[in-house]
Design a protein around this motif. Structure first.
Motif, PDB file in Angstrom:
ATOM      1  N   LEU A   1     -27.906 -11.624  82.250  1.00 55.00           N
ATOM      2  CA  LEU A   1     -28.532 -10.363  82.606  1.00 55.00           C
ATOM      3  C   LEU A   1     -29.984 -10.602  82.990  1.00 55.00           C
ATOM      4  CD1 LEU A   1     -27.219  -8.070  79.708  1.00 55.00           C
ATOM      5  CD2 LEU A   1     -26.166  -8.537  81.932  1.00 55.00           C
ATOM      6  N   LEU A   2     -30.390 -10.018  84.103  1.00 51.29           N
ATOM      7  CA  LEU A   2     -31.781 -10.078  84.554  1.00 51.29           C
ATOM      8  C   LEU A   2     -32.345  -8.667  84.446  1.00 51.29           C
ATOM      9  CD1 LEU A   2     -31.412 -12.370  87.710  1.00 51.29           C
ATOM     10  CD2 LEU A   2     -31.854 -13.031  85.331  1.00 51.29           C
ATOM     11  N   SER A   3     -33.090  -8.431  83.389  1.00 52.34           N
ATOM     12  CA  SER A   3     -33.537  -7.089  83.059  1.00 52.34           C
ATOM     13  C   SER A   3     -34.507  -6.471  84.062  1.00 52.34           C
ATOM     14  CB  SER A   3     -34.162  -7.083  81.666  1.00 52.34           C
ATOM     15  OG  SER A   3     -34.532  -5.781  81.292  1.00 52.34           O
ATOM     16  N   PRO A   4     -35.462  -7.227  84.649  1.00 53.45           N
ATOM     17  CA  PRO A   4     -36.483  -6.562  85.475  1.00 53.45           C
ATOM     18  C   PRO A   4     -35.926  -5.637  86.548  1.00 53.45           C
ATOM     19  CG  PRO A   4     -37.132  -8.820  85.049  1.00 53.45           C
ATOM     20  CD  PRO A   4     -35.751  -8.657  84.489  1.00 53.45           C
ATOM     21  N   MET A   5     -34.859  -6.083  87.253  1.00 52.79           N
ATOM     22  CA  MET A   5     -34.264  -5.255  88.297  1.00 52.79           C
ATOM     23  C   MET A   5     -32.859  -4.781  87.942  1.00 52.79           C
ATOM     24  SD  MET A   5     -36.595  -4.883  90.507  1.00 52.79           S
ATOM     25  CE  MET A   5     -35.644  -4.099  91.799  1.00 52.79           C
TER      26      MET A   5
ATOM     27  N   THR B   1     -20.803 -14.022  91.172  1.00 47.37           N
ATOM     28  CA  THR B   1     -21.213 -12.715  91.669  1.00 47.37           C
ATOM     29  C   THR B   1     -22.595 -12.363  91.125  1.00 47.37           C
ATOM     30  OG1 THR B   1     -20.158 -11.533  89.833  1.00 47.37           O
ATOM     31  CG2 THR B   1     -18.852 -11.845  91.838  1.00 47.37           C
ATOM     32  N   ALA B   2     -23.328 -11.600  91.898  1.00 45.44           N
ATOM     33  CA  ALA B   2     -24.599 -11.034  91.462  1.00 45.44           C
ATOM     34  C   ALA B   2     -24.656  -9.603  91.964  1.00 45.44           C
ATOM     35  CB  ALA B   2     -25.780 -11.847  91.999  1.00 45.44           C
ATOM     36  N   LEU B   3     -24.943  -8.687  91.073  1.00 47.10           N
ATOM     37  CA  LEU B   3     -24.992  -7.273  91.427  1.00 47.10           C
ATOM     38  C   LEU B   3     -26.263  -6.650  90.878  1.00 47.10           C
ATOM     39  CD1 LEU B   3     -21.322  -6.176  90.580  1.00 47.10           C
ATOM     40  CD2 LEU B   3     -22.305  -6.418  92.868  1.00 47.10           C
TER      41      LEU B   3
ATOM     42  N   GLN C   1     -30.076  -6.494  86.988  1.00 42.93           N
ATOM     43  CA  GLN C   1     -29.101  -7.287  87.736  1.00 42.93           C
ATOM     44  C   GLN C   1     -28.190  -8.058  86.787  1.00 42.93           C
ATOM     45  OE1 GLN C   1     -32.223  -9.318  89.852  1.00 42.93           O
ATOM     46  NE2 GLN C   1     -31.775  -8.249  91.764  1.00 42.93           N
ATOM     47  N   THR C   2     -26.949  -8.252  87.227  1.00 39.47           N
ATOM     48  CA  THR C   2     -25.962  -8.981  86.441  1.00 39.47           C
ATOM     49  C   THR C   2     -25.432 -10.149  87.256  1.00 39.47           C
ATOM     50  OG1 THR C   2     -25.284  -6.921  85.357  1.00 39.47           O
ATOM     51  CG2 THR C   2     -23.810  -8.797  85.146  1.00 39.47           C
ATOM     52  N   LEU C   3     -25.526 -11.356  86.694  1.00 39.54           N
ATOM     53  CA  LEU C   3     -24.964 -12.559  87.301  1.00 39.54           C
ATOM     54  C   LEU C   3     -23.754 -12.981  86.482  1.00 39.54           C
ATOM     55  CD1 LEU C   3     -28.274 -14.638  87.694  1.00 39.54           C
ATOM     56  CD2 LEU C   3     -27.437 -12.771  89.137  1.00 39.54           C
ATOM     57  N   GLU C   4     -22.652 -13.292  87.149  1.00 38.83           N
ATOM     58  CA  GLU C   4     -21.438 -13.685  86.432  1.00 38.83           C
ATOM     59  C   GLU C   4     -20.731 -14.833  87.144  1.00 38.83           C
ATOM     60  OE1 GLU C   4     -19.653  -9.871  84.165  1.00 38.83           O
ATOM     61  OE2 GLU C   4     -19.822  -9.611  86.335  1.00 38.83           O
ATOM     62  N   VAL C   5     -20.137 -15.692  86.346  1.00 43.20           N
ATOM     63  CA  VAL C   5     -19.294 -16.772  86.849  1.00 43.20           C
ATOM     64  C   VAL C   5     -17.849 -16.424  86.521  1.00 43.20           C
ATOM     65  CG1 VAL C   5     -18.750 -19.229  86.735  1.00 43.20           C
ATOM     66  CG2 VAL C   5     -21.125 -18.474  86.492  1.00 43.20           C
ATOM     67  N   TRP C   6     -16.991 -16.518  87.525  1.00 39.53           N
ATOM     68  CA  TRP C   6     -15.581 -16.158  87.383  1.00 39.53           C
ATOM     69  C   TRP C   6     -14.705 -17.361  87.727  1.00 39.53           C
ATOM     70  CZ3 TRP C   6     -14.394 -10.710  86.763  1.00 39.53           C
ATOM     71  CH2 TRP C   6     -15.491  -9.858  86.908  1.00 39.53           C
ATOM     72  N   LEU C   7     -13.625 -17.522  86.970  1.00 42.13           N
ATOM     73  CA  LEU C   7     -12.617 -18.530  87.280  1.00 42.13           C
ATOM     74  C   LEU C   7     -11.279 -17.837  87.513  1.00 42.13           C
ATOM     75  CD1 LEU C   7     -13.314 -21.380  84.676  1.00 42.13           C
ATOM     76  CD2 LEU C   7     -14.126 -21.197  87.034  1.00 42.13           C
ATOM     77  N   PRO C   8     -10.415 -18.451  88.338  1.00 36.44           N
ATOM     78  CA  PRO C   8      -9.080 -17.868  88.527  1.00 36.44           C
ATOM     79  C   PRO C   8      -8.388 -17.657  87.193  1.00 36.44           C
ATOM     80  CG  PRO C   8      -9.458 -19.638  90.099  1.00 36.44           C
ATOM     81  CD  PRO C   8     -10.611 -19.665  89.141  1.00 36.44           C
ATOM     82  N   LYS C   9      -7.648 -16.577  87.065  1.00 29.70           N
ATOM     83  CA  LYS C   9      -7.040 -16.218  85.787  1.00 29.70           C
ATOM     84  C   LYS C   9      -6.164 -17.319  85.195  1.00 29.70           C
ATOM     85  CE  LYS C   9      -6.962 -11.186  85.685  1.00 29.70           C
ATOM     86  NZ  LYS C   9      -6.099  -9.982  85.643  1.00 29.70           N
TER      87      LYS C   9
ATOM     88  N   PRO D   1     -23.902 -21.417  77.283  1.00 31.74           N
ATOM     89  CA  PRO D   1     -23.867 -20.123  77.972  1.00 31.74           C
ATOM     90  C   PRO D   1     -24.970 -19.208  77.478  1.00 31.74           C
ATOM     91  CG  PRO D   1     -21.663 -20.788  77.304  1.00 31.74           C
ATOM     92  CD  PRO D   1     -22.613 -21.776  76.696  1.00 31.74           C
ATOM     93  N   GLY D   2     -25.497 -18.416  78.428  1.00 27.46           N
ATOM     94  CA  GLY D   2     -26.511 -17.433  78.079  1.00 27.46           C
ATOM     95  C   GLY D   2     -27.918 -17.959  78.051  1.00 27.46           C
ATOM     96  N   ARG D   3     -28.106 -19.286  78.348  1.00 27.23           N
ATOM     97  CA  ARG D   3     -29.440 -19.872  78.307  1.00 27.23           C
ATOM     98  C   ARG D   3     -30.002 -20.131  79.687  1.00 27.23           C
ATOM     99  NH1 ARG D   3     -30.472 -22.536  73.467  1.00 27.23           N
ATOM    100  NH2 ARG D   3     -29.603 -21.333  71.756  1.00 27.23           N
ATOM    101  N   ALA D   4     -29.435 -19.493  80.719  1.00 31.09           N
ATOM    102  CA  ALA D   4     -29.895 -19.764  82.092  1.00 31.09           C
ATOM    103  C   ALA D   4     -31.343 -19.340  82.239  1.00 31.09           C
ATOM    104  CB  ALA D   4     -29.020 -19.019  83.097  1.00 31.09           C
TER     105      ALA D   4
END
Length: 282
Positions: free
Chosen positions: A253-257, A190-192, A259-267, A279-282
């Motif tokens: 987290l993309l601070s300029p705009m 997801t990206a929001l 925005q939040t990018l997240e990777v989700w897996l089924p529970k 993680p966190g080094r994208a």
């Protein structure tokens, strides 16, 4: 779950109008409003129609309806690459910007596949042209709010990037439920953009710079004062719908705009091996 949609100011104005007038406007636009639809439901459909029409005009005029997405796609690609995507579904693919990033980066394997759909015929035409000649990429016109006939294909990665904020809370939940049911083992990305999911409260004067500063603080965890600026329920319900079926395994987290990018897996899925950086080094 309350019915909350984008375009809060327009919804407020429409909800002050008689139902008869709203229904006439919906009929003129051939929206197929159910006989028992409430004032809010009709108003929401009218706002959605306006948003789609505005997007179509921008696609025809510029080829890219929303510039703020484009800088995010390289980050999305790096995040996705750690989960070895092979067969991808992109909901709300737009004019194929992310598809082009995939093609140029060679992330999608030679025997992989990518299916993208969007409500805008102009966007789909642009997407097809952008990756013309690459048989791995397929595009079609479709509505994420009525995702009743998902592709009957093997899918291991579903992209919900910058699409949930264009849906009302009921449509977003239906979409997420359908994805979780039809592709139960898929990784979901997801990206929001925060300000596309939070609605400025009535009476608050718009201030782009101040709002962006507050939005950046919010996505970093400093939520103090946010409820004095925005109605946050829509953002919260999008997240609750995702958390019904999935768990977050990675976040960027993309601070300029803001925005939040997240990777989700089924529970219920076991941990999956990732490739590349931590993680966190994208």
């Amino acid at each position: 779950m309350p019915l909350l949609g984008p375009g809060a100011a327009g919804l407020r104005d429409l909800n002050r109008m008689p139902v008869k007038i709203l229904r006439q406007a919906a009929d003129q636009r051939r929206l197929g409003v159910p006989t028992r639809a409430t004032r809010n439901e009709i108003a929401n459909q009218l706002v959605q129609y306006t948003i789609h029409e505005q997007g179509e005009v921008l696609y025809k005029a510029t080829g890219v309806a929303f510039d703020s997405r484009e800088p995010a796609y390289p980050h999305v690609r790096r995040l996705v690459s750690r989960y070895h995507p092979k067969h991808m579904l992109d909901v709300g693919t737009g004019p194929g910007l992310f598809a082009d990033v995939l093609r140029r980066s060679r992330l999608l394997p030679p025997d992989g596949s990518y299916i993208g759909f969007d409500i805008s015929p102009t966007a789909i035409a642009l997407a097809k042209k952008r990756v013309e000649g690459d048989a791995r990429f397929t595009f079609y016109v479709g509505d994420a709010a009525r995702f009743d006939d998902p592709p009957d294909r093997e899918i291991d990665t579903v992209m919900l990037t910058f699409i949930l904020s264009y849906l009302d809370t009921h449509a977003a939940h239906r979409l997420i439920h359908t994805v979780a049911t039809r592709y139960p083992d898929a990784t979901v990305v997801t990206a929001l953009t925060f300000r596309s999911c939070a609605d400025l409260l009535e009476g608050i004067e718009p201030d782009q710079e101040a709002e962006l500063r507050a939005a950046r603080r919010y996505i970093r965890g400093n939520t103090a004062g946010a409820d004095k600026l925005w109605d946050l329920r829509r953002l919260q319900h999008y997240r609750q719908s995702m958390e019904t079926y999935y768990r977050v395994v990675e976040k960027k987290l993309l601070s300029p705009m803001a925005q939040t990018l997240e990777v989700w897996l089924p529970k219920q899925s076991p941990p999956r091996r990732r490739a590349g950086k931590k993680p966190g080094r994208a």
